[in-house]
Design a protein around this motif. Structure first.
Motif, PDB file in Angstrom:
ATOM      1  N   GLU A  39       0.824  -1.204   0.000  1.00 49.72           N
ATOM      2  CA  GLU A  39       0.000   0.000   0.000  1.00 49.72           C
ATOM      3  C   GLU A  39       0.860   1.257   0.000  1.00 49.72           C
ATOM      4  N   LEU A  40       1.953   1.248   0.753  1.00 47.84           N
ATOM      5  CA  LEU A  40       2.845   2.412   0.766  1.00 47.84           C
ATOM      6  C   LEU A  40       3.511   2.602  -0.592  1.00 47.84           C
ATOM      7  N   ALA A  41       3.878   1.495  -1.238  1.00 48.70           N
ATOM      8  CA  ALA A  41       4.454   1.599  -2.581  1.00 48.70           C
ATOM      9  C   ALA A  41       3.425   2.158  -3.561  1.00 48.70           C
ATOM     10  N   ALA A  42       2.155   1.756  -3.408  1.00 49.21           N
ATOM     11  CA  ALA A  42       1.095   2.290  -4.264  1.00 49.21           C
ATOM     12  C   ALA A  42       0.917   3.785  -4.019  1.00 49.21           C
ATOM     13  N   LEU A  43       1.013   4.197  -2.757  1.00 52.76           N
ATOM     14  CA  LEU A  43       0.923   5.628  -2.431  1.00 52.76           C
ATOM     15  C   LEU A  43       2.045   6.399  -3.109  1.00 52.76           C
ATOM     16  N   ASP A  44       3.248   5.844  -3.087  1.00 54.24           N
ATOM     17  CA  ASP A  44       4.382   6.510  -3.737  1.00 54.24           C
ATOM     18  C   ASP A  44       4.122   6.715  -5.226  1.00 54.24           C
ATOM     19  N   GLN A  45       3.523   5.700  -5.870  1.00 49.62           N
ATOM     20  CA  GLN A  45       3.261   5.826  -7.297  1.00 49.62           C
ATOM     21  C   GLN A  45       2.234   6.916  -7.575  1.00 49.62           C
ATOM     22  N   ILE A 375     -10.568   5.801  -9.173  1.00 54.20           N
ATOM     23  CA  ILE A 375     -11.252   6.470  -8.058  1.00 54.20           C
ATOM     24  C   ILE A 375     -10.255   6.837  -6.966  1.00 54.20           C
ATOM     25  N   SER A 376      -9.368   5.903  -6.643  1.00 52.71           N
ATOM     26  CA  SER A 376      -8.361   6.167  -5.609  1.00 52.71           C
ATOM     27  C   SER A 376      -7.440   7.311  -6.027  1.00 52.71           C
ATOM     28  N   TYR A 377      -7.089   7.343  -7.306  1.00 56.45           N
ATOM     29  CA  TYR A 377      -6.193   8.398  -7.794  1.00 56.45           C
ATOM     30  C   TYR A 377      -6.871   9.763  -7.754  1.00 56.45           C
ATOM     31  N   LEU A 378      -8.120   9.819  -8.221  1.00 58.91           N
ATOM     32  CA  LEU A 378      -8.849  11.096  -8.191  1.00 58.91           C
ATOM     33  C   LEU A 378      -9.061  11.563  -6.751  1.00 58.91           C
ATOM     34  N   ALA A 379      -9.338  10.608  -5.861  1.00 56.07           N
ATOM     35  CA  ALA A 379      -9.480  10.964  -4.454  1.00 56.07           C
ATOM     36  C   ALA A 379      -8.164  11.495  -3.899  1.00 56.07           C
ATOM     37  N   ALA A 382      -7.606  14.978  -4.661  1.00 60.19           N
ATOM     38  CA  ALA A 382      -8.433  15.835  -3.810  1.00 60.19           C
ATOM     39  C   ALA A 382      -7.981  15.811  -2.358  1.00 60.19           C
ATOM     40  N   GLY A 383      -6.919  15.042  -2.059  1.00 66.36           N
ATOM     41  CA  GLY A 383      -6.362  15.058  -0.713  1.00 66.36           C
ATOM     42  C   GLY A 383      -6.753  13.875   0.146  1.00 66.36           C
ATOM     43  N   TRP A 384      -7.358  12.843  -0.451  1.00 64.01           N
ATOM     44  CA  TRP A 384      -7.768  11.666   0.324  1.00 64.01           C
ATOM     45  C   TRP A 384      -6.908  10.472  -0.060  1.00 64.01           C
ATOM     46  N   TRP A 385      -6.329   9.836   0.945  1.00 69.27           N
ATOM     47  CA  TRP A 385      -5.595   8.589   0.717  1.00 69.27           C
ATOM     48  C   TRP A 385      -6.539   7.436   1.009  1.00 69.27           C
TER      49      TRP A 385
END
Length: 748
Positions: A39-45, A375-379, A382-385
């Motif tokens: 999940e952290l690696a996905a956040l980095d991307q 959806i996760s990327y657009l969120a 907008a500032g939502w992880w």
């Protein structure tokens, strides 16, 4: 209502089973921490995929790069002495920055000029120094510059590190070993800049930090994709700027030698720190998560700049902070995608009738996965992880689980089909999309039909349970033999079987295998009858007809219900051929004999006029087959014994299921194990019964000439004396058989 609920549950059983199971499994993985790094690696991307942002001109970094270290070292000025540092600070002060951050440890004097540096410290109220507060097994606390500590102009430069060594969080404050809260280096500098802008910095009623109208969410140990992370102090997720470069930079040597662009520092926050590789003040960040290139580290002073920029941008530019859902929301989100994955796959579980349709489940899951990531990327923009690794796993996992469930069900279907078809045929039907299309083709095949002689009458004397036991036992043995000879069981019709040789797969020896299969079926009847008689039930006899001809074969029906079968007049002809048999006989058509050749043992040839056929046809009675099969029926001589006293009887002709109303009289004069000879008065009964005529008989047995139950028989194609004919019994009730035996041997 309950029946409707049960029906709905059954219709959605795949979803109701797989979605919760996969969801719970992923929850366990999530809570165990095994998904945290993913999940952290996905956040980095997502950080790397964001659109580029403009440079934040409110912050300037005075860097000590590797070239500066070499140049200062050659002049004997490295480590940077206090005197030169005070000169650098003085040059910066001249341009009136809003704040100066000194990201260099100065807890002890360095070289000459310490007094001048202390004087700069004491006369620069917007200067902030650093200290290291947190301690661990591999690092110790570092004290702040004493002069700045006395003035309260010190901030903590600690960063929380994640398990992969990356910096994704910053501190607003943390407690030292004495329990005193120390504001972070970045927060102290941002506070100075915001104060100059007359923006209020304080706390909410629930003790959350607030700058202007912006409230900073307090990081907790399980926020976002984290699991049991250390959350001491007031931590916030860093919303790194995506820009190259993110901040203006100038060499410390240029500042020392006063080669500074006019108004470069005016009204800005100036950070002084190391970017040189040799000084080891470098950290991994989300920007390090490149796929095709080696990971790059970011200088500590640059991370401080990002932390400051986050505070200023959120307060002044409405740039979003990174927020996270609470756990109930996240669990619902994960379970929702488990339902979506299971539903998509379940709804399309019967779609694989063509190559294009068979790809629909994969395409739908792929589109759903892309939608989730989108959806996760657009969120995130907008500032939502919103973590997407667990929901993506439930989406794919539930789809796979439903596929496995459907495959298991298909396996059960395959097993069921396997009772009637060979594995090769089943594979052809289930795995070849073309094999499941409606429609057929004209092809030459060999058709085998079998039927139990007189079983309808026998079944009327048995209970439904006994009939079912007999039928299942009989069909089980027959199915095994047919499968062994690679026949396709097209249909079970009560006690009858329709078997195809050459459909759906054509082989050169279809007719030969059909005859070999028929002989094997008759031979195995001995074993069937042994089992049946052990159950105290009557013996069975079977007749078999075989015909080779061109028919239309394929899938018949509609899109909702389809049957693999054959159509054509030759199918009816095969049934006609089989209808001439008595128990234990095999009759085949001339076309089949032509296909098989001399290896077929022919016992007799008869010419018959089959119903529905204009010309007479030849049928051949088979006694066995040579060659590789080498199978032969047991031939027993039929011995007819003269009865001491003729038994009177009456008989009527059977036409299909109908019984002729006219009844004829005669006498039973000879008897064998399976048949009899009947004598009649031709003056009274002038009708000559042709061979293969089916009869219903009743005997008048002594001593009181009681009429017996119905007996069924077939007229044999056997030469008899004048005014008589031979019959073969197809069904004799057990009671009649006993009575007949008593009539023959009354003293036994």
């Amino acid at each position: 209502m309950w029946s409707q609920i049960k029906k709905q549950i059954w219709q959605w059983r795949g979803i109701l089973i797989t979605a919760p199971s996969v969801g719970i499994f992923v929850f366990i993985l999530r809570l165990s921490g095994l998904l945290q790094m993913l999940e952290l690696a996905a956040l980095d991307q997502m950080f790397l995929l964001r659109p580029p942002e403009s440079l934040d001109s409110r912050i300037v970094i005075v860097e000590i790069n590797e070239s500066d270290v070499q140049k200062l070292g050659k002049n004997g000025n490295w480590p940077l002495p206090d005197g030169l540092l005070s000169q650098i600070l003085g040059n910066i002060k001249q341009q009136q920055p809003s704040a100066i951050g000194l990201d260099l440890y100065r807890d002890l004097p360095v070289g000459s000029g310490h007094d001048s540096l202390v004087k700069i410290f004491e006369t620069t109220p917007n200067l902030v120094g650093i200290q290291k507060v947190a301690e661990s097994d591999d690092s110790s606390a570092v004290a702040p510059p004493p002069a700045l500590k006395k003035l309260g102009q010190v901030g903590a430069n600690d960063f929380p590190l994640d398990g992969d060594g990356k910096v994704r969080r910053s501190l607003l404050y943390l407690a030292d070993k004495n329990g005193e809260n120390i504001f972070s280096f970045a927060f102290k500098l941002a506070y100075l800049d915001l104060s100059d802008r007359h923006i209020e910095v304080g706390q909410t009623d629930d003790f959350l930090v607030k700058t202007g109208n912006v409230i900073y969410p307090l990081f907790t140990s399980n926020d976002g994709g984290y699991v049991r992370a250390e959350d001491q102090g007031y931590q916030v997720l860093i919303n790194y700027r995506h820009a190259q470069p993110s901040f203006q930079q100038i060499s410390i040597v240029d500042v020392l030698e006063n080669r500074i662009p006019q108004d470069l520092f005016k009204g800005r926050i100036v950070l002084i720190g190391s970017t040189a590789e040799s000084l080891k003040d470098l950290f991994y960040t989300p920007a390090s998560s490149t796929i095709l290139t080696a990971p790059k580290r970011m200088a500590g002073v640059a991370i401080h700049a990002h932390a400051i920029s986050q505070i200023l941008s959120a307060t002044l530019d409405n740039r979003p902070l990174i927020k996270t859902w609470n756990k109930p929301q996240e669990w619902l989100w994960i379970f929702l995608w488990a339902l979506i994955g299971a539903t998509l796959r379940w709804q399309q579980r019967y779609s694989g009738t063509s190559k294009r349709k068979s790809l629909l489940p994969i395409i739908s899951l792929l589109l759903a996965g892309c939608s989730l990531i989108g959806i996760s990327y657009l969120a995130f923009l907008a500032g939502w992880w919103i973590p997407f690794v667990p929901p993506l796993m439930t989406l794919i996992g539930s789809g796979i689980a439903v596929t496995a469930y459907v495959a298991r069900t298909a396996g059960a279907i395959r097993k069921t089909f396997g009772r009637y078809l060979t594995d090769e045929v089943v594979a052809n039907l289930l795995e070849n999309p073309e094999g499941l299309k409606l429609g057929g083709e004209r092809k030459k095949i060999t058709i085998l039909t079998s039927d139990l002689r007189g079983f309808t009458a026998t079944s009327e004397r048995l209970s439904a349970e006994e009939v079912l036991r007999i039928i299942n036992l009989y069909l089980g043995y027959m199915a095994d033999v047919i499968t062994q000879y690679q026949g396709t069981i097209d249909e079970f019709m009560g006690d009858g079987i329709l078997v195809l040789f050459g459909a759906p797969i054509t082989r050169n020896d279809d007719a030969t295998r059909a005859i070999a299969c028929a002989v094997a079926m008759q031979l195995v009847m001995a074993e069937v009858n042994q089992k049946i008689q052990q159950m105290g039930l009557p013996k069975l006899e079977m007749g078999i007809g075989i015909n080779t001809a061109e028919v239309v074969v394929g899938n018949i029906g509609s899109e909702k219900r389809t049957k693999y079968g054959i159509i054509g007049s030759q199918v009816n002809l095969t049934y006609r051929i089989e209808s001439y048999t008595v128990g234990g006989q095999i009759f085949v058509s001339e076309s089949t004999i032509n296909e098989v050749g001399a290896i077929a043992q022919i016992l007799d040839v008869k010419e018959v006029q089959a119903k529905g056929v204009t010309q007479p046809i030849k049928i051949y009675e088979i006694g066995g087959i040579a060659g590789e099969y080498n199978l032969y029926l047991v031939q027993e001589a039929e011995i007819f014994s003269q009865l001491p006293v003729a038994i009177p009887l009456q008989y009527a002709i059977l036409d299909g299921k109908d019984v002729d109303r006219s009844v004829s009289r005669g006498n039973l004069v000879k008897l064998s194990a399976t048949g009899a000879q009947i004598c009649h008065d031709s003056t009274i009964n002038p009708v000559v019964l042709p061979p293969f005529t089916n009869l219903k008989l009743n005997f008048f047995l002594p001593p009181h000439t009681t009429i017996t139950e119905d007996i069924y028989a077939k007229v044999l194609d056997k030469t008899a004396e004048p005014n008589s004919f031979y019959i073969r019994f197809t069904n004799i009730p057990p009671e009649v058989a006993v009575q007949l035996q008593n009539a023959i041997s009354p003293n036994e």
